[in-house]
Scaffold this active site. Structure first.
Site, mmCIF file in Angstrom:
data_model
loop_
_atom_site.group_PDB
_atom_site.id
_atom_site.type_symbol
_atom_site.label_atom_id
_atom_site.label_comp_id
_atom_site.label_asym_id
_atom_site.label_seq_id
_atom_site.Cartn_x
_atom_site.Cartn_y
_atom_site.Cartn_z
ATOM 1 N N GLY A 9 -66.549 -8.455 12.742
ATOM 2 C CA GLY A 9 -66.031 -7.233 13.334
ATOM 3 C C GLY A 9 -64.692 -7.511 13.985
ATOM 4 C CB SER A 11 -62.062 -5.378 18.190
ATOM 5 O OG SER A 11 -61.489 -6.498 18.847
ATOM 6 N N GLY A 13 -58.481 -7.322 18.912
ATOM 7 C CA GLY A 13 -58.349 -8.204 20.068
ATOM 8 C C GLY A 13 -58.342 -9.674 19.673
ATOM 9 C CB VAL A 14 -57.086 -12.639 21.500
ATOM 10 C CG1 VAL A 14 -57.893 -12.680 22.799
ATOM 11 C CG2 VAL A 14 -56.647 -14.041 21.105
ATOM 12 C CG ASP A 15 -62.135 -12.439 23.098
ATOM 13 O OD1 ASP A 15 -61.546 -13.493 23.400
ATOM 14 O OD2 ASP A 15 -62.353 -11.521 23.906
ATOM 15 C CB SER A 16 -62.810 -9.932 16.930
ATOM 16 O OG SER A 16 -61.593 -9.222 17.016
ATOM 17 C CG MET A 35 -67.128 -1.430 13.238
ATOM 18 S SD MET A 35 -68.467 -2.039 14.311
ATOM 19 C CE MET A 35 -67.830 -3.673 14.706
ATOM 20 C CB CYS A 100 -71.636 0.841 21.834
ATOM 21 S SG CYS A 100 -70.444 0.570 20.503
ATOM 22 N N GLY A 124 -66.744 -11.047 18.441
ATOM 23 C CA GLY A 124 -66.043 -11.844 19.443
ATOM 24 C C GLY A 124 -66.692 -11.813 20.815
ATOM 25 C CB CYS A 198 -65.172 1.647 23.064
ATOM 26 S SG CYS A 198 -66.894 2.151 23.066
#
Length: 374
Positions: A9, A11, A13-16, A35, A100, A124, A198
């Site tokens: 997934g 997103s 962002g840096v984590d994913s 998503m 979610c 992430g 979100c």
């Protein structure tokens, strides 16, 4: 782990992004999915889904993986947002991120990934999954970075979901995730972490709720029953709230808490029947302290409730684990007793139970009782 087809997934962002990189490094076939869960106002200044998709696509390009844009907005509205509004209208304070995860990220998204031939999914989140060879169960563990651990939001995941899920960054600290992103030249290496819910983004929360919940003003009363102001509607307040009450503080003799001369007001109770908001002065007022709670809609990671024992719980995300004792467990409810009273235990929020680093599951707080005699 042998080479697998893993759907991540992404997103934006840096984590994913680092999640996808780590899995690709391990030799897996990695596919990214973005998503889209909200589209009511995705052209507004507060909704960043368009920007996030551009960032996610840029990450996929750098990593050399495919990315698919999937719209789960209808599922989100039916399964998450409808319950979110229903809870607020009932005077409770829900946590839609937990719903979610259970309904969208680890149900709709997981189902979609399986249809694409995935053997596992990855996100992430700062959490970990461990297979316990003794019990043959999958365990949900806290992330190794205590400041970023997100197991609280994942406590409704079950054995089937955990068996298909990977959380690579749960083994790392955030600083290390940022370092890896910078090192491999990810375009979002320094992107600010998203905050808030979100679909609400950074917008003023009351302004957002205004669009969906009608205002029913009523009295604000102090413990003596004196009306000291007017609220705009009980749905717009949460227990422990200090800001936005519009009543200021009252000068208290010798009050030095926080160095101020005014003792602040806090929301302590919401009386839906009489449409009254009750407020108290002082952070440690007895009305704000609870030593017992009852939770409903229980969900246990192992599939069965833990035995009555002394464990620990969080009654809100940003909180240290508080020692507690399970005093009763039924099919879908449980009760907790705390040796040390907990502050502003809020109906609608989740009570999540832990045994050390293992997240056992939890439930939605139904009611909390203040100290005896208050």
């Amino acid at each position: 782990m042998s080479k697998q087809r893993i759907v991540v997934g992404l997103s934006g962002g840096v984590d994913s992004a680092v999640t996808a990189h780590l899995l690709k490094q391990q030799g897996h076939e990695v596919v990214g999915i973005f998503m889209k869960n909200w589209e009511d106002d995705d052209d507004s200044e507060y909704c960043s889904s368009n920007i996030d998709f551009v960032d996610a696509a840029a990450v996929a390009d750098v990593l050399g993986i495919e990315i698919e844009h999937v719209n789960f907005a209808a599922e989100y509205r039916d399964r998450v947002f409808a319950e979110f509004l229903q809870e607020y209208q009932a005077g409770r304070t829900p946590n839609p991120d937990i719903l979610c995860n259970a309904e969208i990220k680890f149900k709709a998204f997981l189902d979609h990934a399986m249809r694409l031939g995935a053997e596992k999914i990855a996100t992430g989140h700062y959490a970990r999954v461990r297979h316990n060879d003794t019990t043959a169960n999958y365990e949900l563990l806290k992330g190794l970075d205590p400041a970023k651990d997100q197991s609280y939001f994942l406590h409704r995941l079950n054995q089937a979901q955990l068996s298909k899920t990977l959380f690579p960054v749960g083994e790392l600290h955030k600083t290390e995730v940022r370092r890896i992103a910078d090192e491999i030249g990810l375009p979002n290496a320094k992107k600010k972490d998203s905050t808030g819910i979100c679909f609400i983004g950074e917008r003023p929360f009351r302004e957002f709720l205004n669009r969906y919940i009608s205002k029913e003003p009523g009295p604000i009363k102090n413990p003596k029953g004196h009306t000291i102001g007017e609220h705009v509607g009980l749905s717009f307040y949460t227990l422990g709230q200090r800001q936005g009450l519009g009543i200021g503080g009252i000068k208290a003799k010798g009050a030095q808490r926080g160095g101020g001369e005014h003792t602040p007001w806090f929301v302590a109770r919401k009386d839906l029947q009489n449409n009254t908001l009750w407020v108290v002065q002082g952070h440690d007022h007895p009305w704000l302290l609870s030593e017992r709670l009852e939770a409903l809609n229980a969900s246990w990671v192992a599939g069965t409730a833990p035995p009555a024992a002394t464990i620990a719980a969080k009654t809100r995300y940003r909180q240290s684990d508080a020692p507690c004792h399970i005093t009763s467990v039924d099919a879908d409810r449980f009760a907790l007793q705390f040796p040390q009273a907990q502050w502003a235990v809020t109906p609608g929020q989740s009570a999540v139970l832990y045994d050390g680093e293992v997240c056992l599951g939890g439930g939605i707080i139904h009611q909390a009782s203040a100290l005896a005699g208050t």
